[in-house]
Each structure stands twice: as C-alpha cells, then as structure tokens.
Motif scaffolding. Sequence first.
Motif, PDB file in Angstrom:
ATOM      1  N   PRO A  97       0.818  -1.224   0.000  1.00  0.00           N
ATOM      2  CA  PRO A  97       0.000   0.000   0.000  1.00  0.00           C
ATOM      3  C   PRO A  97       0.848   1.270   0.000  1.00  0.00           C
ATOM      4  O   PRO A  97       1.963   1.292   0.520  1.00  0.00           O
ATOM      5  CB  PRO A  97      -0.815  -0.125   1.292  1.00  0.00           C
ATOM      6  N   ARG A  98       0.301   2.331  -0.586  1.00  0.00           N
ATOM      7  CA  ARG A  98       1.021   3.602  -0.664  1.00  0.00           C
ATOM      8  C   ARG A  98       1.174   4.253   0.701  1.00  0.00           C
ATOM      9  O   ARG A  98       1.909   5.234   0.836  1.00  0.00           O
ATOM     10  CB  ARG A  98       0.292   4.555  -1.616  1.00  0.00           C
ATOM     11  N   SER A  99       0.504   3.734   1.694  1.00  0.00           N
ATOM     12  CA  SER A  99       0.651   4.269   3.046  1.00  0.00           C
ATOM     13  C   SER A  99       2.012   3.927   3.639  1.00  0.00           C
ATOM     14  O   SER A  99       2.446   4.537   4.619  1.00  0.00           O
ATOM     15  CB  SER A  99      -0.448   3.722   3.962  1.00  0.00           C
ATOM     16  N   LYS A 100       2.688   2.937   3.040  1.00  0.00           N
ATOM     17  CA  LYS A 100       4.038   2.585   3.491  1.00  0.00           C
ATOM     18  C   LYS A 100       5.059   3.446   2.752  1.00  0.00           C
ATOM     19  O   LYS A 100       4.782   4.025   1.706  1.00  0.00           O
ATOM     20  CB  LYS A 100       4.312   1.109   3.264  1.00  0.00           C
ATOM     21  N   GLY A 101       6.265   3.526   3.306  1.00  0.00           N
ATOM     22  CA  GLY A 101       7.286   4.374   2.711  1.00  0.00           C
ATOM     23  C   GLY A 101       8.590   3.639   2.469  1.00  0.00           C
ATOM     24  O   GLY A 101       8.708   2.433   2.706  1.00  0.00           O
ATOM     25  N   ILE A 102       9.575   4.396   1.988  1.00  0.00           N
ATOM     26  CA  ILE A 102      10.861   3.830   1.575  1.00  0.00           C
ATOM     27  C   ILE A 102      12.004   4.500   2.320  1.00  0.00           C
ATOM     28  O   ILE A 102      12.021   5.722   2.487  1.00  0.00           O
ATOM     29  CB  ILE A 102      11.048   4.007   0.053  1.00  0.00           C
ATOM     30  N   LEU A 103      12.953   3.693   2.781  1.00  0.00           N
ATOM     31  CA  LEU A 103      14.215   4.208   3.317  1.00  0.00           C
ATOM     32  C   LEU A 103      15.244   4.240   2.192  1.00  0.00           C
ATOM     33  O   LEU A 103      15.264   3.354   1.333  1.00  0.00           O
ATOM     34  CB  LEU A 103      14.739   3.316   4.449  1.00  0.00           C
ATOM     35  N   GLU A 104      16.111   5.252   2.206  1.00  0.00           N
ATOM     36  CA  GLU A 104      17.138   5.378   1.173  1.00  0.00           C
ATOM     37  C   GLU A 104      18.515   5.378   1.825  1.00  0.00           C
ATOM     38  O   GLU A 104      18.850   6.271   2.599  1.00  0.00           O
ATOM     39  CB  GLU A 104      16.928   6.658   0.380  1.00  0.00           C
ATOM     40  N   VAL A 105      19.311   4.352   1.508  1.00  0.00           N
ATOM     41  CA  VAL A 105      20.668   4.229   2.043  1.00  0.00           C
ATOM     42  C   VAL A 105      21.645   4.526   0.914  1.00  0.00           C
ATOM     43  O   VAL A 105      21.881   3.682   0.040  1.00  0.00           O
ATOM     44  CB  VAL A 105      20.917   2.824   2.628  1.00  0.00           C
ATOM     45  N   ASN A 106      22.186   5.729   0.919  1.00  0.00           N
ATOM     46  CA  ASN A 106      23.088   6.164  -0.149  1.00  0.00           C
ATOM     47  C   ASN A 106      24.531   5.773   0.153  1.00  0.00           C
ATOM     48  O   ASN A 106      24.842   5.241   1.218  1.00  0.00           O
ATOM     49  CB  ASN A 106      22.982   7.683  -0.316  1.00  0.00           C
ATOM     50  N   GLY A 107      25.420   6.089  -0.806  1.00  0.00           N
ATOM     51  CA  GLY A 107      26.834   5.789  -0.631  1.00  0.00           C
ATOM     52  C   GLY A 107      27.583   6.914   0.062  1.00  0.00           C
ATOM     53  O   GLY A 107      26.994   7.807   0.669  1.00  0.00           O
ATOM     54  N   SER A 108      28.891   6.891  -0.067  1.00  0.00           N
ATOM     55  CA  SER A 108      29.761   7.828   0.650  1.00  0.00           C
ATOM     56  C   SER A 108      29.577   9.265   0.176  1.00  0.00           C
ATOM     57  O   SER A 108      29.542   9.528  -1.038  1.00  0.00           O
ATOM     58  CB  SER A 108      31.227   7.421   0.465  1.00  0.00           C
ATOM     59  N   PRO A 109      29.497  10.216   1.109  1.00  0.00           N
ATOM     60  CA  PRO A 109      29.341  11.621   0.723  1.00  0.00           C
ATOM     61  C   PRO A 109      30.564  12.214   0.033  1.00  0.00           C
ATOM     62  O   PRO A 109      30.472  13.273  -0.578  1.00  0.00           O
ATOM     63  CB  PRO A 109      29.053  12.326   2.056  1.00  0.00           C
TER      64      PRO A 109
END
Length: 366
Positions: free
Chosen positions: A168-180
């Motif tokens: 469902p669209r009520s759930k969300g996403i975590l974003e784990v990016n790389g090194s700054p």
Amino acid sequence: MNFTRTTGTAVFLVAALAAALAGCSSGKTATGTGPGSIDGAKIAFLMPDQASTRYEQHDAPGFKAALAKLCETCTTLYNNANADASKQQQQFDAAISQGVKAIVIDPVDSTAAASMVSRAKSRGIKVVAYDRPIPDAQVDYYVSFDNEAIGQAIAKSLVTHLRDTGVPRSKGILEVNGSPTDAAAGLIKKGIHEGLADSGYQTLAEFDTPDWEPTKAQQWVAGQVSRFGAQIGGIVAANDGTAGGAIAALKAANVNPIPPVTGNDATNAGLQLVISGDQYNTISKPSEIVAAAAAQVVVDLVQGKQVTATGGGTLTTVFNAPTILFVPKIVTRDNLKTEIIDSKINTAAELCTGAYAAGCKALGIS
C-alpha cells in the motif's frame, strides 16, 4: 563499491575483454619512440580502498591484462589508498615522480582529487577518472558504468515490485546512499531520487553512508526500524554492502517478512542474498569491462589518437569531461540464472553453497 568473484572467473573475463579491445584497435601492440609514443611507458592505476575486494581481484588484474595486450612494453604501477585520501595523494605524487605518462584514478575523495589532477596535467600527464568522476577538474577522460542510470534502475525496479505485490502507498521507503565524498555515489543518489519521483511512495528518511561502510548502514537502518517499524515498505540501498547492512539490521530487529531491499555490484554476497530472497535486486557490472576500456583510452590518449567507444560503451560527457559509459543490468531472482550463471560471470559452485543451495535449486541453478 564492492565486487567479488573468483579469480578463475576474472581470468575468463579479462581474456575475453582484452581480445575484444584488441579487435577494436589496429590488432598490433603500441610501439614507437617519437612524439606521442607509449613504448615503455609507465601508467599508474590508483584505486580507492581495500574493503571493496573488487579492486584487488578484478579492476587491477583487468587493467594490467588489457594494457599488456595493447602495449607489451608498458608497465602498470598499481596502488590502493585503503580509503585514505592523504595516502592516495602520496601515491599520486609518487607516480608523477616515477615519470608516468598517464594516471588512472578512482578517487577516495572526488573533491580533494581536483588539485592532484591539476598537478599532473601541468606536467603533461594524461589523467583518466575511473568509476568515480572528479567534477572540479578537467580530466582527459572519465570511464565508468552509468552511475545515475544505476540509481534509477534499482529504484524503479523496487517501485515496480512494490506495486506488483500490492504494497500500500501508506508505506514508505528508506534510502541508504553511498559515501558523501564519492561523486559516483552522488550520481547514484540522483538516479535514486529520479527513480522514486512520482512513485506514490514517501521517502521516510535517507542517509549518506560514510566510506560505504556496511556497519554504518546497519546502524542507521536499525535506528529507522525503531522509528518507523511496519511503516517501512522497502529500502533502496546504493550497493550490496549497504544492502547487507540493512538486511542485517532488519533481521536483528526480527522484522518478518523482510521488506524488499535493493543493491548494486552483484557481489557474491549480494547475489546469494538475492538467491535466498533476502535482497530483491542488484546490478551486474563486471569490473573488467571498465578496466579494459580504461586501458584502451590511456593508450589512445598518450599516442594522441581519437578515443572511440570500445567494449560496448557509449561516448558522452559527464561533468564536462569526455566520457565512456557502460549500461548496467538489473538482476533479480527472475533473471539471475540468465544474467549471471549462463553469462559466466559467476558459477553455481561459487554461489550455491551451504544455506543457498536450496535457493539455487528453486531457481534451476545447478
């Protein structure tokens, strides 16, 4: 970014790619002693870290093999900075003092590398940015897989999967990016943002992982699990190492079922997590492809020849630098056998060990 495969597989790829590149050139090794000669040249190949086993196992051997095929009298001076920008600067300066004609560099810190590029170019030394761009310097060439396309692909693949499985669209996403400090990580991040745009799923939080360290990704995800709990519908991780850290955090918190997690690099560990179903996708990008292309670019630059696309790459421009980019391939359980096993990037013996044997059997891998 991590990349692990066995030496036997690497040898197969190196030989095939070197042969392909030789077919793109005149068919003869580079020789001559006049202006623009590469005969007897020293070429530096400077990689960023040892935590990513790809550099020792694939990039460096791939570059050395391809350069030897193109120029029998050339010498590769290989060094790895082990994630230390100061150490890489010392290695860069040492290469200049040893009289190299070209330097291929995958920078630890893309911003700090700009001054190094300027020093080399003031001495007439060609500089090729490798895998990670150097935005603030005018390098002679940049050779890489398309990092922005990687970010787009893993994010869009995840969104499609969430929709297809009725999350469902009520759930969300975590974003784990790389090194700054890694400009390539910035391109992947940009691609992820583009891939998630208009998805209908909210980005709950995002994190730039220092030095791409899986343990740091794990620590951050653990905190987000405590914060968001069942609201997490999926995780976009920028490579297999950070994906592994995210999955470890989810398992430690007894999250069941584990929400789909993306990856990138098609490491052995990442592919095994895809086989087991713990990781949803990864990106296949054999390091030897860009290593062989970089060797051809160096030879062309030193000899004053026009660089042409080789090995299936596309000529373009990134950060105002002439560039060869290669197209990444998404790998999921649905196509892992075709893209990885049947394409001889990995063997069943490498991946189908211990707890992963059952998953391989379910995918028809033997």
